[in-house]
Design an enzyme around this catalytic site. Structure first.
Site, PDB file in Angstrom:
ATOM      1  N   ILE A 137       0.863  -1.174   0.000  1.00 39.41           N
ATOM      2  CA  ILE A 137       0.000   0.000   0.000  1.00 39.41           C
ATOM      3  C   ILE A 137       0.902   1.227   0.000  1.00 39.41           C
ATOM      4  O   ILE A 137       2.048   1.161   0.444  1.00 39.41           O
ATOM      5  CB  ILE A 137      -0.974   0.003   1.204  1.00 39.41           C
ATOM      6  CG1 ILE A 137      -0.238  -0.208   2.530  1.00 39.41           C
ATOM      7  CG2 ILE A 137      -2.048  -1.043   1.039  1.00 39.41           C
ATOM      8  CD1 ILE A 137      -1.171  -0.225   3.742  1.00 39.41           C
ATOM      9  N   ASP A 138       0.391   2.322  -0.527  1.00 39.77           N
ATOM     10  CA  ASP A 138       1.210   3.514  -0.706  1.00 39.77           C
ATOM     11  C   ASP A 138       1.752   4.048   0.621  1.00 39.77           C
ATOM     12  O   ASP A 138       1.167   3.820   1.689  1.00 39.77           O
ATOM     13  CB  ASP A 138       0.397   4.614  -1.390  1.00 39.77           C
ATOM     14  CG  ASP A 138      -0.087   4.214  -2.765  1.00 39.77           C
ATOM     15  OD1 ASP A 138       0.619   3.430  -3.432  1.00 39.77           O
ATOM     16  OD2 ASP A 138      -1.172   4.672  -3.171  1.00 39.77           O
ATOM     17  N   LYS A 139       2.832   4.791   0.527  1.00 40.98           N
ATOM     18  CA  LYS A 139       3.468   5.390   1.704  1.00 40.98           C
ATOM     19  C   LYS A 139       2.449   6.124   2.575  1.00 40.98           C
ATOM     20  O   LYS A 139       2.400   5.943   3.793  1.00 40.98           O
ATOM     21  CB  LYS A 139       4.568   6.358   1.266  1.00 40.98           C
ATOM     22  CG  LYS A 139       5.150   7.190   2.396  1.00 40.98           C
ATOM     23  CD  LYS A 139       6.039   8.302   1.871  1.00 40.98           C
ATOM     24  CE  LYS A 139       6.448   9.236   2.999  1.00 40.98           C
ATOM     25  NZ  LYS A 139       7.206  10.406   2.506  1.00 40.98           N
ATOM     26  N   THR A 141      -0.804   5.895   2.667  1.00 42.03           N
ATOM     27  CA  THR A 141      -2.018   5.146   2.968  1.00 42.03           C
ATOM     28  C   THR A 141      -1.705   4.248   4.154  1.00 42.03           C
ATOM     29  O   THR A 141      -0.638   3.641   4.214  1.00 42.03           O
ATOM     30  CB  THR A 141      -2.463   4.292   1.769  1.00 42.03           C
ATOM     31  OG1 THR A 141      -2.753   5.146   0.662  1.00 42.03           O
ATOM     32  CG2 THR A 141      -3.693   3.470   2.092  1.00 42.03           C
ATOM     33  N   ARG A 238      -7.240   5.736  -5.702  1.00 44.20           N
ATOM     34  CA  ARG A 238      -6.939   7.157  -5.900  1.00 44.20           C
ATOM     35  C   ARG A 238      -7.242   7.586  -7.336  1.00 44.20           C
ATOM     36  O   ARG A 238      -7.826   8.647  -7.575  1.00 44.20           O
ATOM     37  CB  ARG A 238      -5.469   7.417  -5.550  1.00 44.20           C
ATOM     38  CG  ARG A 238      -5.128   7.105  -4.101  1.00 44.20           C
ATOM     39  CD  ARG A 238      -3.635   7.001  -3.858  1.00 44.20           C
ATOM     40  NE  ARG A 238      -2.971   8.277  -4.090  1.00 44.20           N
ATOM     41  CZ  ARG A 238      -1.651   8.421  -4.124  1.00 44.20           C
ATOM     42  NH1 ARG A 238      -0.864   7.355  -3.972  1.00 44.20           N
ATOM     43  NH2 ARG A 238      -1.120   9.604  -4.320  1.00 44.20           N
TER      44      ARG A 238
END
Length: 304
Positions: A137-139, A141, A238
């Site tokens: 998962i993104d930084k 998030t 997103r």
């Protein structure tokens, strides 16, 4: 030596070879690709070409490049919010702001550094930079992430993700007021052809992407939604929410500058379900909404 091969399809004919390769290998910069082409590491139908060569239908491209230099990724004593752990897997609640795995120039402070200190042994399938990382998962998030301790677990979990049988639920605060209580966004996602650091809804070099959304609460200028992933493309929620005119609040890449007071996008991986790679038991893990998102929701409720 790493060898990649492509046969050019009619839809890509006329594209500069450096642009074509950058689209296929987004982890390599266009400048680096141009250097590889100039060095002769790239051939078209057995012949060297220049970076501005325009590919033709049925051209056969070959790129041969050395393996990346091994990097020293060290264990670091970083606290982990562990939801579950056994000999095969470890499930954590990743905080917003933490990078999942190291990259050249950013080798410390990541989830992998923390896992190496805690576990010692992780699956080696993804190599030295991403040991144990099956998905990410993104930084900016937060939320549930499963990592593999063994290669067997890694392969089993990766196969479940590929087969779309995992259960993934996200919570998001999005801009604007949703008209419908629920819906499905079925729109392919690929690399943005104008900004290689972004993803976009596109038909060119894209993959199927499906997100289901359910409205939880509506506010004056925002909506609190639950999103269920059917596929798992980079930045999928997103990109999809921005595509329908409701970008995630605080998203610096796909949203407006004027937004809610949060450090990173208001997006949280709330639930993750999968079959245990060794026992086959169906398991679901949940991570509570982080304090910053809970605080924003209270503020929005008070402003109604």
């Amino acid at each position: 030596m790493i060898r990649d091969e492509w046969t050019i399809e009619a839809g890509d004919a006329g594209t500069r070879i450096d642009k074509f390769l950058n689209g296929r290998l987004p982890d390599l910069s266009r400048t680096h690709i141009q250097e590889l082409i100039k060095s002769g590491a790239v051939t078209v139908n057995g012949q060297s070409v220049k970076p501005n060569y325009k590919v033709a239908a049925n051209d056969f491209l070959v790129m041969e490049r050395p393996e990346p230099e091994p990097l020293d990724v060290r264990p670091e004593n970083i606290p982990l919010d562990i939801l579950y752990e056994d000999e095969e897997i470890i499930v954590v609640n990743k905080p917003r702001g933490m990078v999942v795995h190291p990259a050249p120039g950013h080798l410390s402070g990541t989830l992998v550094n923390a896992l190496l200190a805690h576990c010692r042994d992780l699956s080696g399938i993804n190599g030295v930079l991403r040991p144990g990382i099956v998905h990410r998962i993104d930084k900016d998030t937060s939320g549930v992430l499963v990592c593999a301790k063994t290669d067997r677990a890694h392969r089993a979990l990766a196969e479940q993700i590929k087969a779309k049988v995992t259960h993934r639920i996200y919570k998001a605060i999005a801009h604007g007021v949703f008209e419908h209580d629920q819906g499905t966004i079925d729109a392919p996602i690929g690399r943005d052809e104008y900004d290689r650091k972004k993803m976009a809804v596109t038909r060119k070099n894209a993959k199927e992407a499906i997100t289901h959304f359910f409205v939880e609460e509506r506010f004056k200028n925002y909506t609190y939604v639950t999103c269920r992933l059917e596929t798992g493309r980079t930045h999928q929620i997103r990109v999809h929410l921005a595509y329908i005119g409701h970008p995630v609040a605080g998203d610096p890449k796909y949203g407006p500058r004027k937004t809610l007071d949060i450090d990173g996008q208001a997006l949280h991986a709330a639930e993750l379900g999968f079959s245990h790679p060794a026992t086959g038991e169906w398991m679901i893990f949940r991570a509570p909404l982080p304090e910053d998102m809970a605080r924003l929701l209270e503020q929005l409720r008070n402003e109604r």
